[in-house]
Design a protein around this motif. Sequence first.
Motif, PDB file in Angstrom:
ATOM      1  N   THR A  93       0.830  -1.212   0.000  1.00 41.84           N
ATOM      2  CA  THR A  93       0.000   0.000   0.000  1.00 41.84           C
ATOM      3  C   THR A  93       0.864   1.263   0.000  1.00 41.84           C
ATOM      4  O   THR A  93       0.585   2.222  -0.728  1.00 41.84           O
ATOM      5  N   VAL A  94       1.929   1.265   0.810  1.00 41.64           N
ATOM      6  CA  VAL A  94       2.822   2.427   0.853  1.00 41.64           C
ATOM      7  C   VAL A  94       3.556   2.574  -0.473  1.00 41.64           C
ATOM      8  O   VAL A  94       3.736   3.681  -0.991  1.00 41.64           O
ATOM      9  N   GLN A  95       3.978   1.443  -1.043  1.00 45.89           N
ATOM     10  CA  GLN A  95       4.646   1.503  -2.351  1.00 45.89           C
ATOM     11  C   GLN A  95       3.719   2.096  -3.407  1.00 45.89           C
ATOM     12  O   GLN A  95       4.138   2.904  -4.244  1.00 45.89           O
ATOM     13  N   HIS A  96       2.423   1.703  -3.379  1.00 45.54           N
ATOM     14  CA  HIS A  96       1.454   2.279  -4.310  1.00 45.54           C
ATOM     15  C   HIS A  96       1.329   3.783  -4.113  1.00 45.54           C
ATOM     16  O   HIS A  96       1.177   4.538  -5.083  1.00 45.54           O
ATOM     17  N   ARG A 119      -9.941  -2.367  11.302  1.00 46.94           N
ATOM     18  CA  ARG A 119     -10.527  -3.701  11.284  1.00 46.94           C
ATOM     19  C   ARG A 119     -11.646  -3.680  10.249  1.00 46.94           C
ATOM     20  O   ARG A 119     -12.439  -2.747  10.185  1.00 46.94           O
ATOM     21  N   ASP A 120     -11.685  -4.702   9.418  1.00 47.22           N
ATOM     22  CA  ASP A 120     -12.706  -4.825   8.370  1.00 47.22           C
ATOM     23  C   ASP A 120     -12.661  -3.656   7.386  1.00 47.22           C
ATOM     24  O   ASP A 120     -13.690  -3.189   6.901  1.00 47.22           O
ATOM     25  N   ALA A 121     -11.462  -3.159   7.082  1.00 50.44           N
ATOM     26  CA  ALA A 121     -11.361  -2.039   6.141  1.00 50.44           C
ATOM     27  C   ALA A 121     -11.785  -2.449   4.737  1.00 50.44           C
ATOM     28  O   ALA A 121     -12.366  -1.655   3.996  1.00 50.44           O
ATOM     29  N   GLY A 122     -11.473  -3.705   4.366  1.00 51.47           N
ATOM     30  CA  GLY A 122     -11.896  -4.179   3.057  1.00 51.47           C
ATOM     31  C   GLY A 122     -13.403  -4.148   2.922  1.00 51.47           C
ATOM     32  O   GLY A 122     -13.944  -3.772   1.882  1.00 51.47           O
ATOM     33  N   GLY A 123     -14.092  -4.527   3.982  1.00 52.70           N
ATOM     34  CA  GLY A 123     -15.549  -4.488   3.954  1.00 52.70           C
ATOM     35  C   GLY A 123     -16.075  -3.083   3.790  1.00 52.70           C
ATOM     36  O   GLY A 123     -17.040  -2.852   3.047  1.00 52.70           O
ATOM     37  N   ASP A 124     -15.462  -2.123   4.475  1.00 53.56           N
ATOM     38  CA  ASP A 124     -15.884  -0.722   4.345  1.00 53.56           C
ATOM     39  C   ASP A 124     -15.747  -0.253   2.898  1.00 53.56           C
ATOM     40  O   ASP A 124     -16.624   0.426   2.361  1.00 53.56           O
ATOM     41  N   ALA A 158      -6.820   4.848   2.802  1.00 54.53           N
ATOM     42  CA  ALA A 158      -6.493   3.635   2.050  1.00 54.53           C
ATOM     43  C   ALA A 158      -7.077   2.425   2.769  1.00 54.53           C
ATOM     44  O   ALA A 158      -7.221   2.415   3.992  1.00 54.53           O
ATOM     45  N   PRO A 159      -7.441   1.374   2.006  1.00 50.18           N
ATOM     46  CA  PRO A 159      -7.995   0.177   2.643  1.00 50.18           C
ATOM     47  C   PRO A 159      -7.072  -0.351   3.734  1.00 50.18           C
ATOM     48  O   PRO A 159      -5.876  -0.522   3.512  1.00 50.18           O
ATOM     49  N   GLY A 160      -7.630  -0.588   4.906  1.00 53.54           N
ATOM     50  CA  GLY A 160      -6.855  -1.166   5.999  1.00 53.54           C
ATOM     51  C   GLY A 160      -6.212  -0.164   6.925  1.00 53.54           C
ATOM     52  O   GLY A 160      -5.722  -0.538   7.983  1.00 53.54           O
TER      53      GLY A 160
END
Length: 335
Positions: A9-12, A94-99, A74-76
């Motif tokens: 994620t940081v690399q992105h 927690r559950d960032a993907g779901g959000d 960002a997700p997560g």
Amino acid sequence: MTPADLSLTVQHAVRRAVDDGALRVDVPPRVKVERARPGGTGDYASNIALSLARPSGRSALDVAGVLKERLQGAPGILAVDITGPGFLNFTLRRDAGGDLVRAILAAGAAGAAGAAGAAGAAGPPYGHGSALSGTVVRFAEVTESRARVVTDVVVRLLRSQGADAGFGGDERIHVLGGDYLPGTLGVDAARWSLLRAAPQDRVLDGPPLLVQHERNSLFRVRYAHARVRRLLVNGAQLGLRPSYETDIHAPELLGVLGDHPVALLSAARHRAPDRVARHLEATADALLAFQHTVLPLGDEKPSAAHRSRLALAEAAGTVLAGGLSLLGISAPDQI
């Protein structure tokens, strides 16, 4: 989110900063993250800003600020803090993907309802925003075929970010000449041939865009959308409906979906529709790599994990359809 996911994620974020022109550095092949030390902030920390300070010609605190802007939400990730001379500290969600998935699907449903004229529909499509609100852009009328198509899409992108964009001014899009051949290639392939290439590059060769092969970038993007539609049909036949109920390990797909708003804003700011096309390719590739895990295999029983994967796939299809629509290209339900 695992440390490996966070590193990616940081690399992105670094890559987006480079693409936006905010940083002039080589994107590192890997970003080191480690557990926050006692007395530190958050769950993990990284010294990436200190590593990039010298090659970028900026202070570590400046670099950290640039990256923080692209990492928030960002997700997560729940929070990003800058400590000391420029360390980035991360508090994970927690559950960032779901959000993220639920936000995309909710925006997609609101957009579809609004398009149908449903009462009470509200909310912009996912990735649309107001970052350029107050910006007024007027383009001179153009007649050259490629310039006309590019300018039309740039106006759409600017409006998607809240700008007041249209025609009647002096600002121009500078592109090389190129024939727009919808009669020969069809509208979708003709527009992709003009929009996928950067403004300073030659348009893509048309005939290969008509071949249904993985080397054809337009085919991959449209096929990925069609695969999502088929997964939803097949899921319904198994009694599965998309519902994000449990965390799914899919960092590449969640990463590109989370990047979508930034990709649209960057394309609008730089008047560069090719950035949207490249982002759609990355989304399609991530979805096609993920698709095989979505539905039960063999004697496997349908579960919450399958419903969650189906919801994630549907979110990817929503992003693909929205991006293609901005480019004026259709998103077929089957190919």
